[in-house]
Design an enzyme around this catalytic site. Sequence first.
Site, short mmCIF file in Angstrom:
data_model
loop_
_atom_site.label_atom_id
_atom_site.label_comp_id
_atom_site.label_asym_id
_atom_site.label_seq_id
_atom_site.Cartn_x
_atom_site.Cartn_y
_atom_site.Cartn_z
N SER A 143 0.85 -1.20 0.00
CA SER A 143 0.00 0.00 0.00
C SER A 143 0.88 1.24 0.00
O SER A 143 2.02 1.20 0.48
CB SER A 143 -0.87 0.00 1.26
OG SER A 143 -1.53 1.23 1.42
N TYR A 156 -2.10 -1.03 10.42
CA TYR A 156 -2.22 -1.37 8.99
C TYR A 156 -1.00 -0.86 8.22
O TYR A 156 -0.37 -1.61 7.46
CB TYR A 156 -3.50 -0.76 8.41
CG TYR A 156 -3.60 -0.97 6.91
CD1 TYR A 156 -3.92 -2.21 6.39
CD2 TYR A 156 -3.35 0.08 6.03
CE1 TYR A 156 -4.01 -2.41 5.01
CE2 TYR A 156 -3.44 -0.10 4.65
CZ TYR A 156 -3.76 -1.36 4.14
OH TYR A 156 -3.83 -1.56 2.79
#
Length: 269
Positions: A143, A156
């Site tokens: 990401s 995350y």
Amino acid sequence: MANGFSFHKVRAVITGASSGLGAEFARQLAPGAELLVLVARRAEALEEVRRGLPAGTAQVLCVVADLGTEAGRQGLLAELESRGLRPNLLINNAGLGDYGPVATAPVEKLQLMLEVNVTALTLLTRALLPKLERGSGILNVSSLASTLPMPELAVYAATKAYVTSFSEALELELAPRGILVSCVCPGPTPTNFSQTARRADGTDTNRDGQALLRIPPAQVVAEALAGLAAGRPCVYPGLGVKVAARLFRLMPRALLRRFLRRRVGQGSM
Ligand SMILES: NC(=O)c1ccc[n+]([C@@H]2O[C@H](COP(=O)([O-])OP(=O)(O)OC[C@H]3O[C@@H](n4cnc5c(N)ncnc54)[C@H](OP(=O)(O)O)[C@@H]3O)[C@@H](O)[C@H]2O)c1
């Protein structure tokens, strides 16, 4: 050393194939694939993805497995083994996020996130690696969040920093064996991700600026596959994400922290 990955008659395992980017990987790989193994927890959603694949797609196998558990991971590996399947592409795509401060994060959700985003990705890679032939590939879905410390998305972002670092090191390790490793670092993409990341009580994170970076799943996947085909170790899909990633890398860390500090507590309920 191989220069790039060939998708001709690819035999791919795609984790998290029941929605979003995983389902899109299946759709884009289907023409010309020899085998697609679609993995996720929701059997019906996997079947729906399978049914939506173009006619003439070769063998498609749906494997229902909770990759957040050792039993689920072993179940997937046993299924591949018992059917004598020899994938030449592993797409570690399954993943989830959690919006909100660490102090109030549901512990089970944090555990699941670590298990799926980090443990499953690492152990599936480790289990399949010895069987991968020259010319095989591993595509890890990281990401843009991996490039930043992200308050209220902290765990995350840290799991994705792991994914990027692991992928880049693995790429170096496996290059002499002719195995390609690429990691894709998407920015905000319209999938079920936000819905899953939002907490049951509605806690959200500050998502200002995301609109500038958002591109459709089809573009993320097309750029990820093109990156693997070209042998690129790291892919930032979309112009906005490419510019942002470069900016975050060049920005002094202290300045970056000052900018991020202003976002704390700005998420909605
Ligand atoms: N969308 C974004 O903005 C964005 C941005 C950057 C990176 N990413 C990354 O992209 C990847 C795909 O996410 P997405 O955006 O496509 O979101 P999504 O639509 O929520 O898809 C997540 C996929 O992961 C699967 N999954 C979740 N937990 C699982 C478990 N315990 N066992 C097996 N499968 C599991 C889900 O299937 P089941 O629920 O059926 O198990 C689903 O197929 C993730 O790694 C995510 O971190 C997304």
